[in-house]
Design an enzyme around this catalytic site. Structure first.
Site, PDB file in Angstrom:
ATOM      1  N   LYS A  22      -3.639   2.745   7.513  1.00  0.00           N
ATOM      2  CA  LYS A  22      -3.347   4.130   7.118  1.00  0.00           C
ATOM      3  C   LYS A  22      -4.223   4.558   5.946  1.00  0.00           C
ATOM      4  O   LYS A  22      -4.825   5.625   5.968  1.00  0.00           O
ATOM      5  CB  LYS A  22      -1.864   4.247   6.722  1.00  0.00           C
ATOM      6  CG  LYS A  22      -1.523   5.541   6.013  1.00  0.00           C
ATOM      7  CD  LYS A  22      -0.053   5.631   5.695  1.00  0.00           C
ATOM      8  CE  LYS A  22       0.357   5.131   4.340  1.00  0.00           C
ATOM      9  NZ  LYS A  22      -0.109   5.920   3.194  1.00  0.00           N
ATOM     10  N   ASN A  23      -4.288   3.703   4.916  1.00  0.00           N
ATOM     11  CA  ASN A  23      -4.970   4.116   3.688  1.00  0.00           C
ATOM     12  C   ASN A  23      -6.495   4.101   3.804  1.00  0.00           C
ATOM     13  O   ASN A  23      -7.185   4.484   2.860  1.00  0.00           O
ATOM     14  CB  ASN A  23      -4.527   3.237   2.508  1.00  0.00           C
ATOM     15  CG  ASN A  23      -3.111   3.587   2.063  1.00  0.00           C
ATOM     16  OD1 ASN A  23      -2.522   4.547   2.559  1.00  0.00           O
ATOM     17  ND2 ASN A  23      -2.573   2.805   1.130  1.00  0.00           N
ATOM     18  N   CYS A 117       6.750  12.429  -6.991  1.00  0.00           N
ATOM     19  CA  CYS A 117       7.369  11.988  -5.751  1.00  0.00           C
ATOM     20  C   CYS A 117       8.381  10.911  -6.102  1.00  0.00           C
ATOM     21  O   CYS A 117       8.555  10.571  -7.282  1.00  0.00           O
ATOM     22  CB  CYS A 117       6.344  11.471  -4.764  1.00  0.00           C
ATOM     23  SG  CYS A 117       5.603   9.930  -5.226  1.00  0.00           S
ATOM     24  N   ARG A 122       2.863  10.557 -10.694  1.00  0.00           N
ATOM     25  CA  ARG A 122       1.609  10.539  -9.936  1.00  0.00           C
ATOM     26  C   ARG A 122       0.675  11.726 -10.204  1.00  0.00           C
ATOM     27  O   ARG A 122       0.413  12.551  -9.315  1.00  0.00           O
ATOM     28  CB  ARG A 122       1.901  10.410  -8.440  1.00  0.00           C
ATOM     29  CG  ARG A 122       2.662   9.142  -8.130  1.00  0.00           C
ATOM     30  CD  ARG A 122       2.885   8.955  -6.670  1.00  0.00           C
ATOM     31  NE  ARG A 122       1.716   8.429  -5.991  1.00  0.00           N
ATOM     32  CZ  ARG A 122       1.725   8.035  -4.715  1.00  0.00           C
ATOM     33  NH1 ARG A 122       2.820   8.110  -4.015  1.00  0.00           N
ATOM     34  NH2 ARG A 122       0.638   7.559  -4.167  1.00  0.00           N
ATOM     35  N   ASP A 306       2.256  -1.908  -2.826  1.00  0.00           N
ATOM     36  CA  ASP A 306       2.772  -1.520  -1.508  1.00  0.00           C
ATOM     37  C   ASP A 306       3.486  -2.665  -0.787  1.00  0.00           C
ATOM     38  O   ASP A 306       4.024  -2.466   0.301  1.00  0.00           O
ATOM     39  CB  ASP A 306       1.626  -0.977  -0.632  1.00  0.00           C
ATOM     40  CG  ASP A 306       1.229   0.439  -1.019  1.00  0.00           C
ATOM     41  OD1 ASP A 306       1.905   1.046  -1.867  1.00  0.00           O
ATOM     42  OD2 ASP A 306       0.229   0.945  -0.471  1.00  0.00           O
ATOM     43  N   ARG A 398       5.777   7.467   8.631  1.00  0.00           N
ATOM     44  CA  ARG A 398       4.558   7.857   7.918  1.00  0.00           C
ATOM     45  C   ARG A 398       3.556   6.707   7.911  1.00  0.00           C
ATOM     46  O   ARG A 398       2.352   6.945   7.853  1.00  0.00           O
ATOM     47  CB  ARG A 398       4.882   8.216   6.454  1.00  0.00           C
ATOM     48  CG  ARG A 398       5.599   9.536   6.304  1.00  0.00           C
ATOM     49  CD  ARG A 398       5.667   9.909   4.836  1.00  0.00           C
ATOM     50  NE  ARG A 398       4.375   9.661   4.214  1.00  0.00           N
ATOM     51  CZ  ARG A 398       4.188   9.266   2.966  1.00  0.00           C
ATOM     52  NH1 ARG A 398       5.210   9.120   2.170  1.00  0.00           N
ATOM     53  NH2 ARG A 398       2.983   9.052   2.498  1.00  0.00           N
TER      54      ARG A 398
HETATM   55  C1  UD1 Z   1      -2.984   4.750  -3.196  1.00  0.00           C
HETATM   56  C2  UD1 Z   1      -2.360   4.395  -1.873  1.00  0.00           C
HETATM   57  C3  UD1 Z   1      -0.910   3.969  -2.076  1.00  0.00           C
HETATM   58  C4  UD1 Z   1      -0.819   2.848  -3.106  1.00  0.00           C
HETATM   59  C5  UD1 Z   1      -1.565   3.216  -4.377  1.00  0.00           C
HETATM   60  C6  UD1 Z   1      -1.648   2.063  -5.368  1.00  0.00           C
HETATM   61  C7  UD1 Z   1      -3.588   5.838  -0.351  1.00  0.00           C
HETATM   62  C8  UD1 Z   1      -3.567   7.017   0.560  1.00  0.00           C
HETATM   63  N1  UD1 Z   1      -2.442   5.568  -1.015  1.00  0.00           N
HETATM   64  O1  UD1 Z   1      -2.273   5.864  -3.723  1.00  0.00           O
HETATM   65  O2  UD1 Z   1      -0.412   3.510  -0.809  1.00  0.00           O
HETATM   66  O3  UD1 Z   1       0.530   2.611  -3.426  1.00  0.00           O
HETATM   67  O4  UD1 Z   1      -2.906   3.632  -4.076  1.00  0.00           O
HETATM   68  O5  UD1 Z   1      -2.249   0.977  -4.769  1.00  0.00           O
HETATM   69  O6  UD1 Z   1      -4.577   5.146  -0.457  1.00  0.00           O
HETATM   70  N2  UD1 Z   1      -2.842   7.944 -11.749  1.00  0.00           N
HETATM   71  C9  UD1 Z   1      -3.011   8.758 -12.837  1.00  0.00           C
HETATM   72  N3  UD1 Z   1      -3.946   9.768 -12.755  1.00  0.00           N
HETATM   73  C10 UD1 Z   1      -4.696   9.988 -11.642  1.00  0.00           C
HETATM   74  C11 UD1 Z   1      -4.509   9.147 -10.542  1.00  0.00           C
HETATM   75  C12 UD1 Z   1      -3.577   8.122 -10.617  1.00  0.00           C
HETATM   76  O7  UD1 Z   1      -2.353   8.602 -13.869  1.00  0.00           O
HETATM   77  O8  UD1 Z   1      -5.513  10.923 -11.626  1.00  0.00           O
HETATM   78  C13 UD1 Z   1      -1.855   6.824 -11.816  1.00  0.00           C
HETATM   79  C14 UD1 Z   1      -0.731   6.948 -10.783  1.00  0.00           C
HETATM   80  O9  UD1 Z   1       0.316   7.766 -11.261  1.00  0.00           O
HETATM   81  C15 UD1 Z   1      -0.317   5.496 -10.605  1.00  0.00           C
HETATM   82  C16 UD1 Z   1      -1.650   4.743 -10.753  1.00  0.00           C
HETATM   83  O10 UD1 Z   1      -2.525   5.637 -11.426  1.00  0.00           O
HETATM   84  O11 UD1 Z   1       0.554   5.109 -11.641  1.00  0.00           O
HETATM   85  C17 UD1 Z   1      -2.290   4.308  -9.458  1.00  0.00           C
HETATM   86  O12 UD1 Z   1      -2.300   5.391  -8.561  1.00  0.00           O
HETATM   87  P1  UD1 Z   1      -3.405   5.601  -7.449  1.00  0.00           P
HETATM   88  O13 UD1 Z   1      -4.214   4.364  -7.256  1.00  0.00           O
HETATM   89  O14 UD1 Z   1      -4.136   6.870  -7.722  1.00  0.00           O
HETATM   90  O15 UD1 Z   1      -2.503   5.819  -6.156  1.00  0.00           O
HETATM   91  P2  UD1 Z   1      -2.899   6.713  -4.928  1.00  0.00           P
HETATM   92  O16 UD1 Z   1      -4.374   6.741  -4.792  1.00  0.00           O
HETATM   93  O17 UD1 Z   1      -2.146   7.991  -4.963  1.00  0.00           O
END
Ligand code: UD1
Length: 418
Positions: A22-23, A117, A122, A306, A398
Site C-alpha cells: 500500500k505505502n 487522526c 500528524r 505499523d 484500507r
Molecule cells: C507513513 C506511512 C504510515 C507509517 C508512517 C511511519 C504512508 C502512506 N504511510 O506515514 O503507514 O505509519 O509513515 O512509518 O507511507 N511529522 C511531522 N511533520 C511532518 C511530517 C511528519 O511532525 O511534516 C511527524 C508525524 O506526526 C509522525 C512522524 O513525523 O510523528 C512520522 O510521520 P511520517 O513518517 O510523516 O508518517 P506518514 O508519512 O504520514
C-alpha cells in the site's frame, strides 16, 4: 456497517500470497502526475486507499484504465483540476502526496490540510518547509494548502525529523525541478526506494534512496514506463504475527524477507522458527505458546510502528512481560482498551505499554479505531476462546487485501457480515 466475526482458537496452517505494498502503491500513483506519457503499474493491491487515490486522480482529469492482468494504466497528459478536496483527504491522509507532483509539473496545487487522526496530530510542516526551500509560495487558507511556483528550483533540505511521505513529496518535486535537490535526514523506508526506482524508470535521476541522503538531479520532463510495486512488508509481518498468536505454521509467497530484518529477528525472539528464500518466508510455531518481547518502534530499518499493534496482541497471550515503546506517533495505543476488553493485562504509561501475557483471551465485541489497530484485534480474535465481533472494519479494508479470504485459506473461521 460491515463486521467481521471470528471464531478463535484454530492454529493457522497453509500458504498465501502477499499483495503489493500500500505505502509504495500510493506514492507511485501520485507520482504518475509528474509525467505526460502513459504509465503501466503492476502488483497494485485492491485496497480502499488505492480506490481513494484513484478517485482523487480521476477527479483531476487523469485517465485511469484498470486491467485485471496487467494492472493500472495511468495517463496524466491533461489535467482539469489541481485540487485534493477535503472529502477525500479526510479519508486518506496520504492524499498529501499529490502536492509535490502537482506543484512541480503544473506550478499550482490546492490540497486540503489533513488535520489530526486517531493516532496523533500528524502535521505536514516538513513537506511545506521543503517545498518552500525549492521556491514555492505557500498559504494556508480555509483549511487548504494553496501552493504556487512558476518553477521549482533544486535546494539542499535537512528534514527536522524523519518523515516518509515528506521525503517522498520533496523527492517527487525534485525530479523535474531546475537543478539539484539534496535531502538530508531522509526516510530510508523500502517504499521510498521503490518510489525512486519507479521514477528512475521514467527517466528521473535519483541517487541514494534507501539511505539518509537522497540526491535528485532535476530533468526537463519524465517519460512513460512500466513498473511493478514491491510486496507489502507490513501485510507480511501481520500474517506472521497471526501464525505466532495461533501457534500455527504458514508460508508466505511473493514476499521480500530482506525488507523485514528487524521484524523477523523480533518474531524469532517469540520462539518462532523462521525460514526464508528469495521471495518467501515460512514460520513454524511448533504449537508452542509465544514468549513476550520488548519493542521500541522507530523509522526504518528499526522496528516499524505499523507492526506495533499486532505485536501488542501477541504479547497479550505470551509467556512473561513485554514492554512496547511507541516513538513515532504520540497516540498509537487505541487498540489497548479493546484488547483489555478481551482479557489482556496491559498498563499504559506515556508512550510505553507493559503487557503481562494471559493464558487465554476471550472473544468479545470490539471496535476497530485505525488500520493497524484493527489488525491487532483480528489477531486477538484468532487466538481468543469463542467469538469476536469486530466493528468498523472499513479501517481494515484500507490496508489489507481480501483479509478474510486469505485467513480462511489458512484455516481461520472468519466471516464478513453486513
Ligand atoms: C507513513 C506511512 C504510515 C507509517 C508512517 C511511519 C504512508 C502512506 N504511510 O506515514 O503507514 O505509519 O509513515 O512509518 O507511507 N511529522 C511531522 N511533520 C511532518 C511530517 C511528519 O511532525 O511534516 C511527524 C508525524 O506526526 C509522525 C512522524 O513525523 O510523528 C512520522 O510521520 P511520517 O513518517 O510523516 O508518517 P506518514 O508519512 O504520514
Amino acid at each position: 456497517m460491515e463486521k467481521l466475526i471470528i471464531k478463535g482458537g484454530i492454529p493457522l496452517n497453509g500458504e498465501i500470497k502477499i499483495s503489493g505494498a500500500k505505502n509504495a502503491a500510493l506514492p507511485i500513483l501520485a507520482a504518475s502526475l509528474l509525467s505526460k506519457s502513459p504509465i503501466q503499474i503492476g502488483n497494485i493491491p485492491h485496497l480502499q486507499d488505492v480506490t481513494t487515490i484513484v478517485s482523487l486522480l480521476g477527479q483531476m482529469g487523469v485517465r485511469i484504465t484498470l486491467d485485471e492482468r496487467s494492472g493500472i494504466e495511468v495517463d496524466s497528459s491533461h489535467l482539469e483540476s489541481f485540487q485534493a478536496p477535503y472529502e477525500l483527504v479526510r479519508t486518506m491522509r496520504a492524499s498529501i502526496l499529490v502536492l509535490g507532483p502537482l506543484l512541480s509539473r503544473f506550478g499550482k496545487a490546492e490540497v486540503s490540510l489533513p488535520g489530526g487522526c486517531a493516532i496523533g496530530t500528524r502535521p505536514v510542516d516538513q513537506h511545506l518547509k521543503g517545498l518552500q526551500a525549492m521556491g514555492a509560495e505557500i498559504q494556508i487558507e480555509n483549511g487548504y494548502i494553496r501552493a504556487k511556483a512558476k518553477k521549482l528550483y533544486g535546494a539542499t533540505i535537512v528534514m527536522d525529523l524523519v518523515t516518509v511521505t515528506g521525503t517522498e513529496n520533496i523527492m517527487m518535486a525534485g525530479t523535474i525541478a531546475k537543478g539539484q535537490t539534496i535531502i538530508h535526514n531522509a526516510a530510508r523506508e523500502p517504499e521510498v526506494e521503490d518510489l525512486a526506482n519507479f521514477l528512475n524508470i521514467l527517466g528521473a535521476k535519483i541517487k541514494g534512496a534507501g539511505t539518509a541522503t537522497i540526491t535528485i538531479d532535476g530533468i526537463d520532463e519524465l517519460g512513460g514506463g512500466t513498473y511493478s510495486v514491491l510486496p507489502d512488508r507490513i501485510e507480511t509481518g501481520t500474517y506472521l504475527a497471526a501464525a505466532i498468536i495461533t501457534r500455527g505454521k504458514i508460508k508466505l509467497k511473493n514476499s521480500r524477507p530482506d525488507l523485514l530484518e528487524s521484524v523477523l529477528l523480533k518474531l524469532e525472539e517469540t520462539g518462532a522458527i523462521i525460514d526464508t528464500g528469495l521471495d518467501w518466508i515460512a514460520l513454524d510455531m511448533q504449537h508452542q505458546r509465544p514468549r513476550a518481547v520488548n519493542i521500541s518502534t522507530a523509522p526504518y530499518p528499526a522496528f516499524p510502528t505499523d507492526m506495533q499493534a499486532q505485536m501488542m496482541a501477541v504479547n497479550a497471550v505470551a509467556y512473561g512481560t513485554g514492554i512496547i515503546t511507541e516513538t513515532v506517533f504520540e497516540n498509537r495505543f487505541m487498540h489497548v482498551q479493546e484488547l483489555q476488553r478481551m482479557g489482556a493485562t496491559i498498563s499504559l504509561k506515556g508512550n510505553t505499554a507493559i503487557s503481562t501475557g494471559c493464558d487465554q483471551l476471550h472473544g468479545a465485541p470490539v471496535m476497530a479505531t485505525d488500520l493497524r489497530a484493527s489488525a491487532s484485534l483480528v489477531l486477538a480474535g484468532l487466538a481468543a476462546k469463542g467469538e469476536t465481533i469486530i466493528n468498523r472494519i472499513y479501517h481494515i479494508d484500507r490496508g489489507y487485501e481480501c483479509i478474510e479470504e486469505k485467513l480462511a485459506q489458512l484455516g481461520a473461521q472468519i466471516q464478513r457480515i453486513p
